[in-house]
Design an enzyme around this catalytic site. Structure first.
Site, PDB file in Angstrom:
ATOM      1  N   LYS A 255       0.832  -1.209   0.000  1.00  0.00           N
ATOM      2  CA  LYS A 255       0.000   0.000   0.000  1.00  0.00           C
ATOM      3  C   LYS A 255       0.870   1.265   0.000  1.00  0.00           C
ATOM      4  O   LYS A 255       0.661   2.156  -0.827  1.00  0.00           O
ATOM      5  CB  LYS A 255      -0.894  -0.004   1.238  1.00  0.00           C
ATOM      6  CG  LYS A 255      -1.505   1.349   1.577  1.00  0.00           C
ATOM      7  CD  LYS A 255      -2.249   1.286   2.899  1.00  0.00           C
ATOM      8  CE  LYS A 255      -2.620   2.644   3.420  1.00  0.00           C
ATOM      9  NZ  LYS A 255      -1.475   3.353   4.037  1.00  0.00           N
ATOM     10  N   ASN A 256       1.837   1.321   0.922  1.00  0.00           N
ATOM     11  CA  ASN A 256       2.568   2.581   1.064  1.00  0.00           C
ATOM     12  C   ASN A 256       3.507   2.869  -0.104  1.00  0.00           C
ATOM     13  O   ASN A 256       3.925   4.014  -0.286  1.00  0.00           O
ATOM     14  CB  ASN A 256       3.317   2.615   2.396  1.00  0.00           C
ATOM     15  CG  ASN A 256       2.355   2.813   3.562  1.00  0.00           C
ATOM     16  OD1 ASN A 256       1.168   3.094   3.358  1.00  0.00           O
ATOM     17  ND2 ASN A 256       2.858   2.649   4.775  1.00  0.00           N
TER      18      ASN A 256
ATOM     19  N   CYS B 249      -5.622   8.228   8.371  1.00  0.00           N
ATOM     20  CA  CYS B 249      -5.843   7.667   9.703  1.00  0.00           C
ATOM     21  C   CYS B 249      -5.578   8.704  10.775  1.00  0.00           C
ATOM     22  O   CYS B 249      -4.617   9.470  10.697  1.00  0.00           O
ATOM     23  CB  CYS B 249      -4.880   6.496   9.936  1.00  0.00           C
ATOM     24  SG  CYS B 249      -5.408   4.984   9.138  1.00  0.00           S
TER      25      CYS B 249
ATOM     26  N   ARG C 272      -0.485  14.934  12.881  1.00  0.00           N
ATOM     27  CA  ARG C 272       0.453  14.471  11.836  1.00  0.00           C
ATOM     28  C   ARG C 272       0.826  15.651  10.951  1.00  0.00           C
ATOM     29  O   ARG C 272       0.294  15.823   9.864  1.00  0.00           O
ATOM     30  CB  ARG C 272      -0.188  13.345  11.019  1.00  0.00           C
ATOM     31  CG  ARG C 272      -0.424  12.102  11.836  1.00  0.00           C
ATOM     32  CD  ARG C 272      -1.119  11.023  11.048  1.00  0.00           C
ATOM     33  NE  ARG C 272      -0.236  10.286  10.160  1.00  0.00           N
ATOM     34  CZ  ARG C 272      -0.638   9.266   9.404  1.00  0.00           C
ATOM     35  NH1 ARG C 272      -1.897   8.896   9.415  1.00  0.00           N
ATOM     36  NH2 ARG C 272       0.204   8.644   8.622  1.00  0.00           N
TER      37      ARG C 272
ATOM     38  N   ASP D  13       3.158   0.575  12.221  1.00  0.00           N
ATOM     39  CA  ASP D  13       1.900   0.057  11.668  1.00  0.00           C
ATOM     40  C   ASP D  13       1.557  -1.333  12.219  1.00  0.00           C
ATOM     41  O   ASP D  13       0.412  -1.770  12.108  1.00  0.00           O
ATOM     42  CB  ASP D  13       1.965   0.006  10.134  1.00  0.00           C
ATOM     43  CG  ASP D  13       1.858   1.401   9.531  1.00  0.00           C
ATOM     44  OD1 ASP D  13       1.499   2.343  10.257  1.00  0.00           O
ATOM     45  OD2 ASP D  13       2.135   1.544   8.322  1.00  0.00           O
TER      46      ASP D  13
ATOM     47  N   ARG E 104      -9.273   0.357   3.376  1.00  0.00           N
ATOM     48  CA  ARG E 104      -8.303   1.321   2.831  1.00  0.00           C
ATOM     49  C   ARG E 104      -6.980   0.633   2.532  1.00  0.00           C
ATOM     50  O   ARG E 104      -6.252   1.075   1.633  1.00  0.00           O
ATOM     51  CB  ARG E 104      -8.063   2.467   3.828  1.00  0.00           C
ATOM     52  CG  ARG E 104      -9.174   3.477   3.876  1.00  0.00           C
ATOM     53  CD  ARG E 104      -8.722   4.783   4.541  1.00  0.00           C
ATOM     54  NE  ARG E 104      -7.321   5.041   4.261  1.00  0.00           N
ATOM     55  CZ  ARG E 104      -6.416   5.359   5.175  1.00  0.00           C
ATOM     56  NH1 ARG E 104      -6.749   5.484   6.425  1.00  0.00           N
ATOM     57  NH2 ARG E 104      -5.169   5.574   4.830  1.00  0.00           N
TER      58      ARG E 104
END
Ligand code: UD1
Length: 428
Positions: free
Chosen positions: A22-23, A117, A122, A305, A397
């Site tokens: 994903k990232n 999220c 952040r 994570d 997601r």
């Protein structure tokens, strides 16, 4: 909102194939719009963040052709906009990469302050500090970050905090700046290396990705490229922990075991058998779980994570475990939910003390964010009874076919879709 119903008690067994990261994917898709050629991407995870980004790219004028579930061809040559729509951008934090890539393409970007999220505050000050060093004018107005520059110039940039997002965003912008940029105190995550490899395939000149000093020599044009996204180490770690939590035996396939060394080491410390082959990892737990101390750090440290997942797992370890969250302030929102299931956890600042060994009991819980949601599913797999997890969309997601993959491993899990606010539900 959807609900996931988990019947606890089944040990996981079998094989699970890991999807693309994903990232990496959420940075590679925005990076693609820097090209004036044709881009072919494979091993893209079929997750909501990827779907959202594809919709954003289409909205900006990228021609997109899907090639099955996990591949896509993009033609960004007729890109027209530099102002992605708020309704899509707010769905995900990684939309901040549109700043770097649109700057590289047009010298302009107008991007709403991103969502994503809720892991506490952040900030994106390091992204903006880096853009400013490249000569970009920055204005923040009505929730919109407006960036403009006639010509970016390479610079020496020292990041005050090790940030994945800032490292990638500055790599994207600097790839098109005139001259050399040196990024110091850069993050070293494998996803950063994957993005750099993709940019280099498009014609960029980036060296040192994966170390804390990245050197970027700017180029004026980016062309066609083919790229296969690396495997998702966080997804792999999730299934490894789920296997350990249920006392099962599984094989995670299509992974790069080197990316999971911190996780492998911790599982072994807990008494879990982990065998590593070139592209797969066997995980087996036959004995009691031992307590552990886990501290999250940027790569190659233990990934933040997987912190919520490790907490769910350690509720099953006999004794006291200590988890220290060093990456994000306030990434403990899953604690209250785990406590509803009978977990004994105390939080003091950045540290959580887990008194493990008491079996969890099923309860109604809510996914507060993506990884917290996954952690609660793992808790549900261990608990006695039927756990009902609400706000399950958070999981979509970032996990491709989460329930299907878990069912393939023998879990009792199903999705209940809410229709017009009413839950439609059959017994498991
Ligand atoms: C990325 C990952 C996320 C992961 C995190 C840390 C993506 C899309 N998301 O998030 O899954 O949990 O890395 O591995 O890749 N910070 C600042 N100023 C900045 C930027 C960051 O203070 O300008 C701080 C953050 O608040 C945080 C720390 O730096 O405390 C690390 O954040 P960062 O690595 O930037 O995380 P993200 O890129 O948001």
């Amino acid at each position: 909102m959807d609900t996931i119903v988990i019947g606890g008690g089944n040990k996981l067994h079998g094989k699970v194939r890991i999807s693309g990261a994903k990232n990496a994917a959420v940075a590679i898709l925005p990076a693609a719009l820097m090209s004036t050629g044709k881009i072919s991407l494979s091993n893209l995870p079929d997750i909501n963040d990827v779907r959202t980004l594809i919709a954003i790219l289409e909205n900006l004028g990228v021609a997109i052709r899907r090639r099955g579930r996990n591949a896509v061809e993009l033609n960004p040559s007729r890109l027209r906009g530099y102002s992605p729509p708020y309704e899509l951008v707010k769905k995900m934090r990684a939309s901040y990469y549109l700043m770097g890539s649109l700057l590289a393409r047009f010298g302009r970007a107008e991007v709403p302050i991103p969502g994503g999220c809720d892991l506490g505050p952040r900030p994106i000050d390091q992204h903006l500090k880096g853009f400013a060093a490249l000569g970009v004018d920055i204005e923040i107005e009505h929730g919109l970050i407006k960036l403009a520059v006639a010509k970016m110039r390479g610079a020496h940039i020292y990041l005050d905090v090790v940030s994945v997002g800032a490292t990638i965003n500055l790599m994207l912008a600097a790839a098109a700046a005139e001259g050399r940029t040196v990024l110091e105190n850069a993050a070293k995550e494998p996803e950063i290396v994957d993005v750099a490899n993709f940019l280099n395939a498009m014609g960029a000149s980036i060296k040192g990705a994966g170390t804390d000093v990245i050197r970027i020599d700017g180029v004026s044009q980016f062309g066609s490229a083919e790229h296969m996204v690396i495997p998702d180490r966080i997804e792999a770690g999730t299934y490894m922990m789920a296997a350990a939590a249920t006392g099962g035996e599984i094989v995670v396939e299509d992974v790069i075991p080197k990316h999971l060394e911190a996780v492998t080491a911790k599982l072994r410390e807990m008494g879990v058998t982990v065998d590593v082959e070139p592209e797969r990892i066997w995980v087996k737990r036959t004995d009691h779980l031992l307590p552990s101390d886990i501290k999250t750090f940027p790569y190659p440290g233990f990934p933040t994570d997987l912190q919520p997942l490790s907490m769910a797992l350690l509720t099953a370890a006999e004794g006291t475990s200590i988890i220290t969250e060093n990456v994000f302030d306030g990434r403990f929102r899953h604690v209250d939910e785990l406590k509803r299931m009978g977990a004994q956890i105390k939080v003091e600042g950045r540290t959580a003390v887990v008194e493990g060994g008491q079996p969890l009991s099923a309860a109604p819980v809510a996914a507060t964010d993506l990884r917290a949601g996954a952690a609660l599913v793992v808790a549900g797999l261990m608990a006695r009874g039927e756990t009902v997890l609400s706000e399950a969309e958070h999981i979509d997601r970032g996990y491709e076919q989460f329930e299907e993959k878990l069912r393939g491993l023998g879990a009792s899990i199903k999705r209940v879709r809410s229709r017009g606010g009413i839950m439609v539900r059959k017994p498991l």
